[in-house]
Enzyme design. Structure first.
Site, PDB file in Angstrom:
ATOM      1  N   GLY A  11       1.024  -1.315  -0.120  1.00  0.00           N
ATOM      2  CA  GLY A  11      -0.032   0.126   0.005  1.00  0.00           C
ATOM      3  C   GLY A  11       0.795   1.453  -0.039  1.00  0.00           C
ATOM      4  N   ARG A  25      19.059  11.533  -4.785  1.00  0.00           N
ATOM      5  CA  ARG A  25      19.833  12.535  -4.721  1.00  0.00           C
ATOM      6  C   ARG A  25      21.109  12.167  -4.063  1.00  0.00           C
ATOM      7  NH1 ARG A  25      16.060  17.421  -5.629  1.00  0.00           N
ATOM      8  NH2 ARG A  25      15.615  17.211  -8.137  1.00  0.00           N
ATOM      9  N   ARG A  72       1.037  -5.274  -4.987  1.00  0.00           N
ATOM     10  CA  ARG A  72       1.210  -6.180  -4.113  1.00  0.00           C
ATOM     11  C   ARG A  72       1.543  -7.580  -5.229  1.00  0.00           C
ATOM     12  NH1 ARG A  72      -0.621  -4.105   0.734  1.00  0.00           N
ATOM     13  NH2 ARG A  72      -2.049  -2.796   0.726  1.00  0.00           N
ATOM     14  N   GLY A 102       5.782  -2.134   3.647  1.00  0.00           N
ATOM     15  CA  GLY A 102       5.586  -2.793   5.024  1.00  0.00           C
ATOM     16  C   GLY A 102       6.273  -4.109   5.024  1.00  0.00           C
ATOM     17  N   GLY A 104       5.430  -7.265   4.197  1.00  0.00           N
ATOM     18  CA  GLY A 104       5.549  -7.860   2.980  1.00  0.00           C
ATOM     19  C   GLY A 104       6.710  -7.680   2.279  1.00  0.00           C
ATOM     20  N   ASP A 127      -0.315   2.264   8.427  1.00  0.00           N
ATOM     21  CA  ASP A 127      -0.998   1.739   9.463  1.00  0.00           C
ATOM     22  C   ASP A 127       0.132   1.834  10.746  1.00  0.00           C
ATOM     23  OD1 ASP A 127      -2.633   0.786   7.875  1.00  0.00           O
ATOM     24  OD2 ASP A 127      -2.082  -1.082   7.448  1.00  0.00           O
ATOM     25  N   ASP A 129       2.112  -0.119  11.707  1.00  0.00           N
ATOM     26  CA  ASP A 129       1.986  -1.748  12.458  1.00  0.00           C
ATOM     27  C   ASP A 129       3.479  -2.482  12.370  1.00  0.00           C
ATOM     28  OD1 ASP A 129       2.229  -1.960   9.685  1.00  0.00           O
ATOM     29  OD2 ASP A 129       0.612  -3.359   9.400  1.00  0.00           O
ATOM     30  N   ARG A 162     -26.494  14.268  16.161  1.00  0.00           N
ATOM     31  CA  ARG A 162     -26.335  12.677  15.634  1.00  0.00           C
ATOM     32  C   ARG A 162     -24.897  12.376  16.307  1.00  0.00           C
ATOM     33  NH1 ARG A 162     -27.241  14.303   9.188  1.00  0.00           N
ATOM     34  NH2 ARG A 162     -29.587  13.676   9.225  1.00  0.00           N
ATOM     35  N   MET A 169      -8.546   3.001   8.740  1.00  0.00           N
ATOM     36  CA  MET A 169      -7.651   2.152   8.455  1.00  0.00           C
ATOM     37  C   MET A 169      -6.426   1.586   9.313  1.00  0.00           C
ATOM     38  SD  MET A 169      -6.540   2.544   4.370  1.00  0.00           S
ATOM     39  CE  MET A 169      -7.719   1.879   3.151  1.00  0.00           C
ATOM     40  N   GLY A 185     -10.674  14.388  19.482  1.00  0.00           N
ATOM     41  CA  GLY A 185     -11.558  14.380  20.639  1.00  0.00           C
ATOM     42  C   GLY A 185     -12.779  13.490  20.514  1.00  0.00           C
ATOM     43  N   HIS A 249      -9.571   4.554   1.510  1.00  0.00           N
ATOM     44  CA  HIS A 249      -8.391   5.025   0.856  1.00  0.00           C
ATOM     45  C   HIS A 249      -8.082   6.407   0.910  1.00  0.00           C
ATOM     46  CE1 HIS A 249      -8.921   0.903  -0.308  1.00  0.00           C
ATOM     47  NE2 HIS A 249      -7.588   0.612  -0.551  1.00  0.00           N
TER      48      HIS A 249
HETATM   49  O1  F6P Z   1      -1.590   0.474   3.671  1.00  0.00           O
HETATM   50  C1  F6P Z   1      -2.199  -0.315   4.536  1.00  0.00           C
HETATM   51  C2  F6P Z   1      -3.710  -0.591   4.132  1.00  0.00           C
HETATM   52  O2  F6P Z   1      -4.221   0.700   4.177  1.00  0.00           O
HETATM   53  C3  F6P Z   1      -4.304  -0.947   5.437  1.00  0.00           C
HETATM   54  O3  F6P Z   1      -4.929  -0.399   6.308  1.00  0.00           O
HETATM   55  C4  F6P Z   1      -5.554  -1.411   4.459  1.00  0.00           C
HETATM   56  O4  F6P Z   1      -6.330  -2.561   5.157  1.00  0.00           O
HETATM   57  C5  F6P Z   1      -5.055  -1.800   3.214  1.00  0.00           C
HETATM   58  O5  F6P Z   1      -3.723  -1.194   3.374  1.00  0.00           O
HETATM   59  C6  F6P Z   1      -5.953  -1.781   2.166  1.00  0.00           C
HETATM   60  O6  F6P Z   1      -5.078  -1.730   0.852  1.00  0.00           O
HETATM   61  P1  F6P Z   1      -5.509  -2.108  -0.639  1.00  0.00           P
HETATM   62  O7  F6P Z   1      -7.000  -1.647  -0.570  1.00  0.00           O
HETATM   63  O8  F6P Z   1      -4.527  -1.205  -1.429  1.00  0.00           O
HETATM   64  O9  F6P Z   1      -4.809  -3.430  -0.631  1.00  0.00           O
END
Ligand code: F6P
Length: 319
Positions: A11, A25, A72, A102, A104, A127, A129, A162, A169, A185, A249
Protein backbone atom coordinates in the site's frame (compact mmCIF):
# COMPACT_ATOMS: atom_id res chain seq x y z
CA UNK A 1 28.24 -0.37 -5.58
CA UNK A 2 27.74 1.46 -8.87
CA UNK A 3 24.02 1.19 -9.62
CA UNK A 4 21.12 1.11 -7.20
CA UNK A 5 17.44 0.42 -7.78
CA UNK A 6 14.46 1.90 -5.93
CA UNK A 7 11.20 0.02 -5.54
CA UNK A 8 7.95 0.88 -3.73
CA UNK A 9 5.70 -2.01 -2.79
CA UNK A 10 2.43 -2.76 -0.96
CA UNK A 11 0.00 0.00 0.00
CA UNK A 12 1.35 3.45 -0.86
CA UNK A 13 2.04 5.96 1.91
CA UNK A 14 2.53 9.75 1.93
CA UNK A 15 6.27 10.36 2.18
CA UNK A 16 7.29 7.62 -0.25
CA UNK A 17 8.15 10.26 -2.86
CA UNK A 18 10.24 12.24 -0.37
CA UNK A 19 12.20 9.03 0.33
CA UNK A 20 12.63 8.28 -3.41
CA UNK A 21 13.98 11.80 -3.91
CA UNK A 22 16.40 11.50 -0.99
CA UNK A 23 17.68 8.11 -2.19
CA UNK A 24 18.18 9.31 -5.76
CA UNK A 25 19.82 12.62 -4.83
CA UNK A 26 22.17 10.97 -2.30
CA UNK A 27 23.09 8.35 -4.88
CA UNK A 28 23.83 11.00 -7.53
CA UNK A 29 25.91 12.97 -5.02
CA UNK A 30 28.02 9.83 -4.61
CA UNK A 31 28.41 9.19 -8.34
CA UNK A 32 25.98 6.25 -8.46
CA UNK A 33 23.47 5.46 -11.20
CA UNK A 34 19.85 5.02 -10.18
CA UNK A 35 17.19 2.79 -11.72
CA UNK A 36 13.55 3.37 -10.92
CA UNK A 37 11.67 0.07 -10.70
CA UNK A 38 7.98 0.53 -11.50
CA UNK A 39 5.10 -1.20 -9.69
CA UNK A 40 7.03 -3.02 -6.98
CA UNK A 41 8.22 -6.60 -7.31
CA UNK A 42 5.85 -7.11 -10.28
CA UNK A 43 7.70 -4.44 -12.26
CA UNK A 44 11.01 -5.95 -11.20
CA UNK A 45 10.00 -9.33 -12.62
CA UNK A 46 8.80 -7.69 -15.86
CA UNK A 47 11.87 -5.48 -16.19
CA UNK A 48 9.72 -2.34 -15.97
CA UNK A 49 12.76 -0.25 -15.11
CA UNK A 50 14.05 3.18 -16.18
CA UNK A 51 17.15 5.26 -15.71
CA UNK A 52 16.57 8.11 -13.26
CA UNK A 53 18.28 11.49 -13.28
CA UNK A 54 18.19 14.57 -11.05
CA UNK A 55 15.04 15.81 -12.81
CA UNK A 56 13.21 12.50 -12.34
CA UNK A 57 12.80 13.37 -8.68
CA UNK A 58 12.19 17.13 -9.06
CA UNK A 59 8.99 18.53 -7.62
CA UNK A 60 7.91 15.37 -5.82
CA UNK A 61 8.91 15.89 -2.17
CA UNK A 62 5.47 17.25 -1.30
CA UNK A 63 3.43 14.81 -3.38
CA UNK A 64 1.42 11.92 -1.99
CA UNK A 65 1.45 8.43 -3.55
CA UNK A 66 4.56 7.09 -5.26
CA UNK A 67 5.91 8.16 -8.65
CA UNK A 68 7.20 4.60 -9.10
CA UNK A 69 3.79 2.99 -8.69
CA UNK A 70 3.14 0.15 -6.28
CA UNK A 71 1.67 -3.34 -6.33
CA UNK A 72 1.27 -6.44 -4.21
CA UNK A 73 3.00 -9.17 -6.24
CA UNK A 74 1.81 -12.77 -6.08
CA UNK A 75 4.35 -13.88 -8.69
CA UNK A 76 7.31 -12.77 -6.59
CA UNK A 77 6.19 -15.22 -3.91
CA UNK A 78 7.01 -18.08 -6.29
CA UNK A 79 10.49 -19.49 -7.03
CA UNK A 80 9.95 -18.81 -10.78
CA UNK A 81 9.07 -15.18 -10.08
CA UNK A 82 12.14 -14.75 -7.92
CA UNK A 83 14.38 -16.35 -10.56
CA UNK A 84 13.04 -13.92 -13.16
CA UNK A 85 13.66 -10.98 -10.81
CA UNK A 86 17.28 -12.02 -10.27
CA UNK A 87 17.83 -12.29 -14.04
CA UNK A 88 16.40 -8.80 -14.55
CA UNK A 89 18.52 -7.34 -11.75
CA UNK A 90 21.70 -8.72 -13.27
CA UNK A 91 20.75 -7.68 -16.81
CA UNK A 92 20.27 -4.08 -15.61
CA UNK A 93 23.54 -4.18 -13.66
CA UNK A 94 21.79 -3.31 -10.40
CA UNK A 95 24.04 -3.89 -7.34
CA UNK A 96 21.67 -2.87 -4.55
CA UNK A 97 17.96 -2.11 -4.08
CA UNK A 98 16.18 0.13 -1.59
CA UNK A 99 12.74 -1.30 -0.87
CA UNK A 100 10.03 1.00 0.49
CA UNK A 101 7.00 -0.65 2.06
CA UNK A 102 5.67 -2.68 4.97
CA UNK A 103 6.30 -6.18 6.32
CA UNK A 104 5.53 -8.02 3.06
CA UNK A 105 7.88 -5.73 1.11
CA UNK A 106 10.62 -6.29 3.70
CA UNK A 107 10.20 -10.05 3.25
CA UNK A 108 10.73 -9.52 -0.47
CA UNK A 109 13.86 -7.47 0.25
CA UNK A 110 15.20 -10.32 2.33
CA UNK A 111 14.53 -12.84 -0.44
CA UNK A 112 16.67 -10.73 -2.78
CA UNK A 113 19.38 -10.49 -0.11
CA UNK A 114 19.43 -14.27 0.21
CA UNK A 115 19.92 -14.45 -3.56
CA UNK A 116 22.99 -12.18 -3.30
CA UNK A 117 21.47 -8.74 -3.96
CA UNK A 118 22.17 -6.04 -1.41
CA UNK A 119 18.91 -4.60 -0.06
CA UNK A 120 17.84 -2.00 2.49
CA UNK A 121 14.25 -1.58 3.75
CA UNK A 122 12.52 1.71 4.59
CA UNK A 123 9.24 1.31 6.56
CA UNK A 124 6.42 2.96 4.63
CA UNK A 125 2.83 2.26 5.61
CA UNK A 126 0.11 4.44 7.05
CA UNK A 127 -0.77 1.66 9.50
CA UNK A 128 2.24 2.09 11.85
CA UNK A 129 2.05 -1.66 12.33
CA UNK A 130 5.77 -2.46 12.29
CA UNK A 131 7.14 -3.40 15.70
CA UNK A 132 10.78 -2.46 15.21
CA UNK A 133 10.28 1.27 14.65
CA UNK A 134 8.55 4.04 16.59
CA UNK A 135 6.92 5.39 13.45
CA UNK A 136 6.40 4.30 9.87
CA UNK A 137 6.42 6.83 7.04
CA UNK A 138 2.87 7.90 6.17
CA UNK A 139 1.30 7.35 9.58
CA UNK A 140 1.49 10.95 10.73
CA UNK A 141 -0.09 12.25 7.51
CA UNK A 142 -2.88 9.65 7.61
CA UNK A 143 -3.69 10.58 11.21
CA UNK A 144 -3.85 14.28 10.27
CA UNK A 145 -6.27 13.39 7.47
CA UNK A 146 -8.46 11.48 9.93
CA UNK A 147 -8.39 14.31 12.47
CA UNK A 148 -9.50 16.76 9.79
CA UNK A 149 -12.32 14.41 8.77
CA UNK A 150 -13.42 13.94 12.39
CA UNK A 151 -13.60 17.66 13.01
CA UNK A 152 -15.69 18.16 9.88
CA UNK A 153 -17.99 15.32 10.87
CA UNK A 154 -18.34 16.85 14.31
CA UNK A 155 -19.60 20.11 12.76
CA UNK A 156 -22.48 18.40 10.99
CA UNK A 157 -23.03 15.93 13.81
CA UNK A 158 -23.49 18.83 16.24
CA UNK A 159 -25.97 20.58 13.95
CA UNK A 160 -28.21 17.52 13.89
CA UNK A 161 -27.50 15.99 17.30
CA UNK A 162 -26.23 12.85 15.63
CA UNK A 163 -23.62 10.26 16.37
CA UNK A 164 -20.82 9.36 13.97
CA UNK A 165 -18.99 6.09 13.77
CA UNK A 166 -15.77 6.84 11.87
CA UNK A 167 -13.97 3.77 10.56
CA UNK A 168 -10.26 4.27 9.97
CA UNK A 169 -7.64 2.02 8.39
CA UNK A 170 -4.92 0.06 10.12
CA UNK A 171 -5.60 -3.55 9.21
CA UNK A 172 -4.92 -5.32 12.55
CA UNK A 173 -3.31 -2.30 14.17
CA UNK A 174 -5.27 0.27 16.21
CA UNK A 175 -2.68 3.08 16.05
CA UNK A 176 -4.47 5.26 13.49
CA UNK A 177 -7.68 4.96 15.53
CA UNK A 178 -5.92 5.71 18.81
CA UNK A 179 -3.96 8.77 17.68
CA UNK A 180 -6.72 10.19 15.45
CA UNK A 181 -9.27 9.54 18.20
CA UNK A 182 -7.25 11.40 20.81
CA UNK A 183 -6.26 14.30 18.56
CA UNK A 184 -9.80 14.52 17.20
CA UNK A 185 -11.42 14.41 20.66
CA UNK A 186 -13.50 11.28 19.98
CA UNK A 187 -15.90 10.11 22.70
CA UNK A 188 -14.86 6.46 22.22
CA UNK A 189 -12.03 4.67 20.41
CA UNK A 190 -12.37 1.00 19.51
CA UNK A 191 -9.32 -1.02 18.46
CA UNK A 192 -8.57 -4.72 17.86
CA UNK A 193 -5.89 -4.76 20.58
CA UNK A 194 -8.35 -4.06 23.43
CA UNK A 195 -11.55 -5.95 24.13
CA UNK A 196 -14.51 -3.80 23.09
CA UNK A 197 -16.84 -2.75 25.90
CA UNK A 198 -20.00 -1.61 24.10
CA UNK A 199 -21.74 -0.92 27.43
CA UNK A 200 -19.17 1.76 28.13
CA UNK A 201 -19.68 3.28 24.66
CA UNK A 202 -23.46 3.30 25.11
CA UNK A 203 -23.29 4.70 28.64
CA UNK A 204 -21.00 7.50 27.51
CA UNK A 205 -23.39 8.50 24.72
CA UNK A 206 -26.37 8.43 27.11
CA UNK A 207 -24.47 10.54 29.66
CA UNK A 208 -23.46 13.02 26.97
CA UNK A 209 -27.01 13.23 25.65
CA UNK A 210 -28.36 13.81 29.17
CA UNK A 211 -26.07 16.81 29.64
CA UNK A 212 -27.02 18.25 26.26
CA UNK A 213 -24.05 17.09 24.23
CA UNK A 214 -24.79 17.45 20.55
CA UNK A 215 -22.12 15.23 19.04
CA UNK A 216 -20.89 11.70 19.63
CA UNK A 217 -17.83 10.55 17.70
CA UNK A 218 -16.79 6.90 17.90
CA UNK A 219 -13.57 6.06 16.06
CA UNK A 220 -13.37 2.40 15.05
CA UNK A 221 -10.31 0.62 13.63
CA UNK A 222 -11.15 -1.35 10.48
CA UNK A 223 -9.55 -4.44 12.03
CA UNK A 224 -12.61 -4.91 14.24
CA UNK A 225 -14.65 -5.52 11.09
CA UNK A 226 -18.06 -4.68 12.59
CA UNK A 227 -18.65 -0.94 12.19
CA UNK A 228 -22.18 -1.43 10.84
CA UNK A 229 -23.15 -3.56 13.85
CA UNK A 230 -21.75 -0.89 16.16
CA UNK A 231 -23.90 1.79 14.48
CA UNK A 232 -27.00 -0.37 14.83
CA UNK A 233 -26.36 -1.16 18.48
CA UNK A 234 -25.82 2.54 19.28
CA UNK A 235 -29.05 3.56 17.54
CA UNK A 236 -31.05 0.73 19.15
CA UNK A 237 -29.78 1.34 22.65
CA UNK A 238 -29.44 5.15 22.79
CA UNK A 239 -32.00 6.38 20.28
CA UNK A 240 -29.33 8.68 18.82
CA UNK A 241 -29.36 8.71 15.01
CA UNK A 242 -25.88 7.57 14.02
CA UNK A 243 -24.08 7.74 10.67
CA UNK A 244 -21.23 5.53 9.53
CA UNK A 245 -18.30 7.13 7.69
CA UNK A 246 -15.66 4.78 6.32
CA UNK A 247 -12.66 6.96 5.51
CA UNK A 248 -11.05 4.21 3.39
CA UNK A 249 -8.35 4.98 0.83
CA UNK A 250 -8.85 8.72 1.31
CA UNK A 251 -6.44 8.24 4.23
CA UNK A 252 -3.64 7.05 1.98
CA UNK A 253 -3.39 10.21 -0.13
CA UNK A 254 -2.26 13.78 0.34
CA UNK A 255 0.96 15.71 0.81
CA UNK A 256 3.15 14.24 3.50
CA UNK A 257 3.10 16.02 6.84
CA UNK A 258 6.41 17.59 7.89
CA UNK A 259 7.36 14.64 10.08
CA UNK A 260 6.79 12.08 7.31
CA UNK A 261 8.67 14.13 4.71
CA UNK A 262 11.64 14.71 7.03
CA UNK A 263 11.74 11.10 8.28
CA UNK A 264 11.55 9.85 4.70
CA UNK A 265 14.39 12.15 3.67
CA UNK A 266 16.61 11.05 6.57
CA UNK A 267 15.92 7.37 5.92
CA UNK A 268 16.51 7.76 2.18
CA UNK A 269 19.95 9.27 2.78
CA UNK A 270 20.79 6.58 5.35
CA UNK A 271 19.76 3.78 2.97
CA UNK A 272 22.26 4.87 0.32
CA UNK A 273 25.00 5.33 2.91
CA UNK A 274 24.41 1.79 4.16
CA UNK A 275 24.61 0.38 0.63
CA UNK A 276 27.85 2.30 0.05
CA UNK A 277 29.23 0.69 3.23
CA UNK A 278 28.39 -2.70 1.73
CA UNK A 279 25.57 -3.40 4.21
CA UNK A 280 22.55 -5.51 3.27
CA UNK A 281 19.22 -6.79 4.56
CA UNK A 282 18.89 -3.99 7.07
CA UNK A 283 15.68 -2.24 8.07
CA UNK A 284 15.94 1.46 8.92
CA UNK A 285 13.72 2.73 11.71
CA UNK A 286 13.67 5.05 14.68
CA UNK A 287 13.80 4.13 18.35
CA UNK A 288 13.38 6.84 20.95
CA UNK A 289 13.43 9.35 18.12
CA UNK A 290 16.87 8.28 16.85
CA UNK A 291 17.58 6.62 13.51
CA UNK A 292 18.62 2.98 13.92
CA UNK A 293 19.02 -0.18 11.85
CA UNK A 294 18.19 -3.80 12.49
CA UNK A 295 18.44 -6.98 10.40
CA UNK A 296 15.27 -7.26 8.31
CA UNK A 297 14.71 -10.85 9.48
CA UNK A 298 14.58 -9.62 13.09
CA UNK A 299 12.55 -6.49 12.28
CA UNK A 300 9.70 -8.39 10.61
CA UNK A 301 9.37 -10.74 13.56
CA UNK A 302 8.88 -7.92 16.06
CA UNK A 303 5.25 -7.56 17.03
CA UNK A 304 4.05 -4.02 17.51
CA UNK A 305 3.39 -3.16 21.13
CA UNK A 306 0.11 -1.27 21.48
CA UNK A 307 0.25 1.80 23.72
CA UNK A 308 -2.29 0.58 26.29
CA UNK A 309 -1.37 3.34 28.75
CA UNK A 310 -2.29 6.02 26.21
CA UNK A 311 -5.42 4.08 25.28
CA UNK A 312 -6.57 3.97 28.92
CA UNK A 313 -5.84 7.67 29.31
CA UNK A 314 -7.89 8.45 26.20
CA UNK A 315 -10.93 7.16 28.04
CA UNK A 316 -10.45 9.75 30.83
CA UNK A 317 -10.11 12.54 28.25
CA UNK A 318 -13.37 11.61 26.56
CA UNK A 319 -15.48 11.70 29.72
O1 F6P B 1 -1.62 0.55 3.56
C1 F6P B 1 -2.16 -0.28 4.53
C2 F6P B 1 -3.61 -0.44 4.29
O2 F6P B 1 -4.06 0.86 4.12
C3 F6P B 1 -4.48 -1.12 5.34
O3 F6P B 1 -4.83 -0.34 6.43
C4 F6P B 1 -5.66 -1.57 4.53
O4 F6P B 1 -6.33 -2.64 5.10
C5 F6P B 1 -5.02 -1.96 3.25
O5 F6P B 1 -3.84 -1.18 3.13
C6 F6P B 1 -5.89 -1.82 2.04
O6 F6P B 1 -5.14 -1.56 0.89
P1 F6P B 1 -5.44 -2.07 -0.58
O7 F6P B 1 -6.87 -1.86 -0.80
O8 F6P B 1 -4.56 -1.21 -1.42
O9 F6P B 1 -5.04 -3.51 -0.64
Amino acid sequence: MKTIGILTSGGDAPGMNAAIRAIARTAFANGLRVKGIRNGFDGLIKGDIYEMNVSSVADIVHKGGTILGSARSKEFMTKEGQDKAIEVISSYGIDGIVVLGGDGSFQGANVLHERGIKTIGIPCTIDNDMGFTDWTIGFDTAVETCVDAISKLRDTSSSHGRGNVVEVMGRHCGDIALYAGIAGGAESILVPEVEVDMNQVIERIKRGKARGKLHHIIVVAEGLGNSRDIVKQIEDETGVETKLTILGHFQRGGSPAMRDAVLASEMGIEAVELLLEGKSSLAIGTQGGKLMTMPITKAIKMKREFNTKLYTESSILAN
